[in-house]
Design an enzyme around this catalytic site. Structure first.
Site, PDB file in Angstrom:
ATOM      1  N   LEU A 106       5.316 118.486 125.323  1.00 33.08           N
ATOM      2  CA  LEU A 106       6.218 118.894 126.403  1.00 33.08           C
ATOM      3  C   LEU A 106       5.343 119.544 127.467  1.00 33.08           C
ATOM      4  CD1 LEU A 106       9.216 120.491 124.416  1.00 33.08           C
ATOM      5  CD2 LEU A 106       9.131 118.238 125.496  1.00 33.08           C
ATOM      6  N   ASP A 107       5.707 119.370 128.739  1.00 32.23           N
ATOM      7  CA  ASP A 107       4.941 119.981 129.830  1.00 32.23           C
ATOM      8  C   ASP A 107       5.003 121.497 129.725  1.00 32.23           C
ATOM      9  OD1 ASP A 107       4.997 117.401 130.831  1.00 32.23           O
ATOM     10  OD2 ASP A 107       6.617 117.849 132.250  1.00 32.23           O
ATOM     11  N   LYS A 108       4.059 122.137 130.398  1.00 29.61           N
ATOM     12  CA  LYS A 108       4.032 123.608 130.437  1.00 29.61           C
ATOM     13  C   LYS A 108       5.383 124.172 130.876  1.00 29.61           C
ATOM     14  CE  LYS A 108       1.231 127.331 132.297  1.00 29.61           C
ATOM     15  NZ  LYS A 108       0.109 127.697 133.164  1.00 29.61           N
ATOM     16  N   ARG A 193      10.535 113.704 134.559  1.00 28.61           N
ATOM     17  CA  ARG A 193      10.306 114.136 135.957  1.00 28.61           C
ATOM     18  C   ARG A 193      10.008 112.933 136.850  1.00 28.61           C
ATOM     19  NH1 ARG A 193       9.580 119.866 135.497  1.00 28.61           N
ATOM     20  NH2 ARG A 193       9.110 120.367 133.325  1.00 28.61           N
TER      21      ARG A 193
END
Ligand code: URA
Length: 233
Positions: A106-108, A193
């Site tokens: 998962l992204d930051k 995104r």
């Protein structure tokens, strides 16, 4: 018949200490099998029978954790990328070999359900697009969603820049004008995104609510729950 493992290597691989330190521990009598001190650090043992200072071994058959990833941590082992989800784990788990790693990333800035494990076959099985494990993301957007996105995402023809294949069909549910739930069965880089960006929307917040049949329930951010192995496919 249990798999027998060399005692000094076993302790080192479970993150207790280095292999040479394990030998010192064994010589000191801290390591026992069925109540008897082990005096040979090359002995092949059944991990279930080993005690260290009287305690059973820490997850000798592997670790699987369901973590509620908070925003602000990365899923990388490279310290240069910033503080990682692994900083949430006990030191001993962070020293295990095979290493504890995330099942996908998962992204930051993304929160939500993240599995962590030292079982590489499980990582492979759960991240392979072939197995189509559904992941549900909740996104908030910067502008009102166009209802035609539902058909666009479902078509399986949305081509993201620098990707060989178009996105697999994805289910979009518009929850409110600027909130949506998106179900993906693959995990391209920054996929949620980028899919919304391709349609002119910016994702403001992103949270993974489900992974396959697994949900966070009331687990608070930064906390994990242990899952039993083998994984129930
Ligand atoms: N898609 C994204 O864009 N980010 C994530 O963290 C997960 C899926």
């Amino acid at each position: 018949m249990p798999a027998l493992r060399r005692i000094d290597q076993l302790l080192a691989n479970l993150g207790y200490c280095s292999r040479s330190e394990a030998r010192d521990w064994i010589r000191s009598g801290a390591v026992t099998i069925r109540g008897e001190a082990v005096d040979d650090f090359g002995a092949k043992v059944d991990p279930a029978e080993v005690r260290v200072d009287g305690e059973p071994l820490d997850h000798p058959d592997g670790l699987l954790l369901l973590l509620h990833k908070p925003v602000g941590l990365v899923c990388s082992h490279d310290g240069r990328e910033g503080p990682s989800v692994y900083t949430l784990l006990p030191e001993r788990w962070r020293r295990r070999n095979p290493v504890v790693t995330s099942v996908g990333r998962l992204d930051k800035e993304t929160s939500g359900l993240l599995l962590l494990t030292d079982q590489s076959e499980l990582v492979h099985r759960l991240t392979s697009p072939k197995h189509k494990v559904p992941k549900i993301y909740r996104a908030t957007l910067d502008r009102d969603l166009d209802p035609t996105l539902v058909a666009l995402f479902a078509a399986g023809s949305l081509q993201l820049e620098d990707e060989k294949q178009p996105c697999a069909p994805a289910e979009l549910r518009i929850v409110s004008p600027r909130e949506a739930e998106l179900t993906l069965t693959e995990g391209k880089y920054h996929q949620v995104r980028r899919m919304f960006a391709a349609a002119g929307n910016t994702v403001l917040t992103l949270h993974r609510a489900r992974f396959g049949t697994l949900e966070l329930g009331d687990l608070p951010p930064g906390q994990w729950r242990e899952m039993s192995l083998p994984f129930p496919f």
